[in-house]
Design a protein around this motif. Sequence first.
Motif, PDB file in Angstrom:
ATOM      1  N   ASP A 144       0.818  -1.213   0.000  1.00  0.00           N
ATOM      2  CA  ASP A 144       0.000   0.000   0.000  1.00  0.00           C
ATOM      3  C   ASP A 144       0.852   1.263   0.000  1.00  0.00           C
ATOM      4  N   ARG A 145       2.110   1.154   0.401  1.00  0.00           N
ATOM      5  CA  ARG A 145       3.018   2.296   0.425  1.00  0.00           C
ATOM      6  C   ARG A 145       4.035   2.242  -0.714  1.00  0.00           C
ATOM      7  N   GLY A 146       3.850   1.279  -1.630  1.00  0.00           N
ATOM      8  CA  GLY A 146       4.762   1.169  -2.761  1.00  0.00           C
ATOM      9  C   GLY A 146       6.163   0.762  -2.382  1.00  0.00           C
ATOM     10  N   GLN A 147       6.299  -0.216  -1.504  1.00  0.00           N
ATOM     11  CA  GLN A 147       7.620  -0.617  -1.024  1.00  0.00           C
ATOM     12  C   GLN A 147       8.542  -1.018  -2.163  1.00  0.00           C
ATOM     13  N   ALA A 148       9.782  -0.566  -2.087  1.00  0.00           N
ATOM     14  CA  ALA A 148      10.799  -0.897  -3.080  1.00  0.00           C
ATOM     15  C   ALA A 148      12.089  -1.271  -2.367  1.00  0.00           C
ATOM     16  N   VAL A 149      13.002  -1.918  -3.085  1.00  0.00           N
ATOM     17  CA  VAL A 149      14.291  -2.301  -2.518  1.00  0.00           C
ATOM     18  C   VAL A 149      15.147  -1.050  -2.318  1.00  0.00           C
ATOM     19  N   ILE A 150      15.734  -0.924  -1.130  1.00  0.00           N
ATOM     20  CA  ILE A 150      16.627   0.195  -0.808  1.00  0.00           C
ATOM     21  C   ILE A 150      18.067  -0.308  -0.907  1.00  0.00           C
ATOM     22  N   LEU A 204      10.831 -11.189   1.774  1.00  0.00           N
ATOM     23  CA  LEU A 204      11.265 -10.201   0.786  1.00  0.00           C
ATOM     24  C   LEU A 204      11.588 -10.854  -0.562  1.00  0.00           C
ATOM     25  N   ARG A 205      12.236 -12.000  -0.536  1.00  0.00           N
ATOM     26  CA  ARG A 205      12.571 -12.677  -1.785  1.00  0.00           C
ATOM     27  C   ARG A 205      11.316 -13.133  -2.524  1.00  0.00           C
ATOM     28  N   ALA A 206      10.292 -13.521  -1.772  1.00  0.00           N
ATOM     29  CA  ALA A 206       9.064 -14.023  -2.390  1.00  0.00           C
ATOM     30  C   ALA A 206       8.179 -12.901  -2.940  1.00  0.00           C
ATOM     31  N   GLY A 207       8.235 -11.712  -2.308  1.00  0.00           N
ATOM     32  CA  GLY A 207       7.262 -10.702  -2.687  1.00  0.00           C
ATOM     33  C   GLY A 207       7.776  -9.340  -3.088  1.00  0.00           C
ATOM     34  N   LEU A 208       9.095  -9.109  -3.022  1.00  0.00           N
ATOM     35  CA  LEU A 208       9.624  -7.786  -3.334  1.00  0.00           C
ATOM     36  C   LEU A 208      10.525  -7.864  -4.557  1.00  0.00           C
TER      37      LEU A 208
END
Length: 227
Positions: A144-150, A204-208
């Motif tokens: 919902d917050r548009g999470q991305a890899v940092i 994170l590996r499964a969904g990002l």
Amino acid sequence: MGLVLNLIVQTIVWFAFMGAIIFGAAGTTDYTGGWLYLGLMVALSVVFGTTMARADPSLLRERLKPPVQKDQPLADKLILIPILLLIFGGMGFMAADAARWRWSAMPSSVQWAGCGLLLAAMLFIFWTMRTNSFAAPVVKLQRDRGQAVITTGPYAIVRHPMYFGTLFYIAGTSLVLGSWWGLATVPILALLFGIRIGIEEQTLRAGLEGYDDYARRVRRRLIPFIW
């Protein structure tokens, strides 16, 4: 205003709880290390909290949420139990060691050095949060917050810098409270963090998208040059 009020209330409740643990375990309020620790932490929390309220209110809102949430994996809820018990129980042990049992004899100069270490750890943690607006206190995907890899800042060094900074926070806490024996909680906490990192990386590996590529480029998970 609602966010700031929530921050004020949680800060008061949080440090009242920590104070009860520290001085209850110490068996006295005549405990310089306890007051030094609480004073420093309250000051840092106010400064960092008000800064986050202006700079990144969405992250502050996430950080103020409870440690058990709906979208959190069950494994993360379970590993949080020993982690929180170790942190708070360890804090009580440190206070009892220094002020009640007096097993540790620590020079005041070392306690002041502990203040420096604690400040450095908190600044590192704050740097991590300013770099990563998705640094929630629980394992979850924030679609919902548009999470991305940092990949910048401390994330260019290790994949989980918040945990790395927390290890130094606990070490600094032990020194400020005047407990040599309290330093033993650091390697135990590192082991528990290692387990939680496994849970977090699976999520994170499964969904990002892009996390696998990031993990190949930044190989160390917790401690630079080691693991």
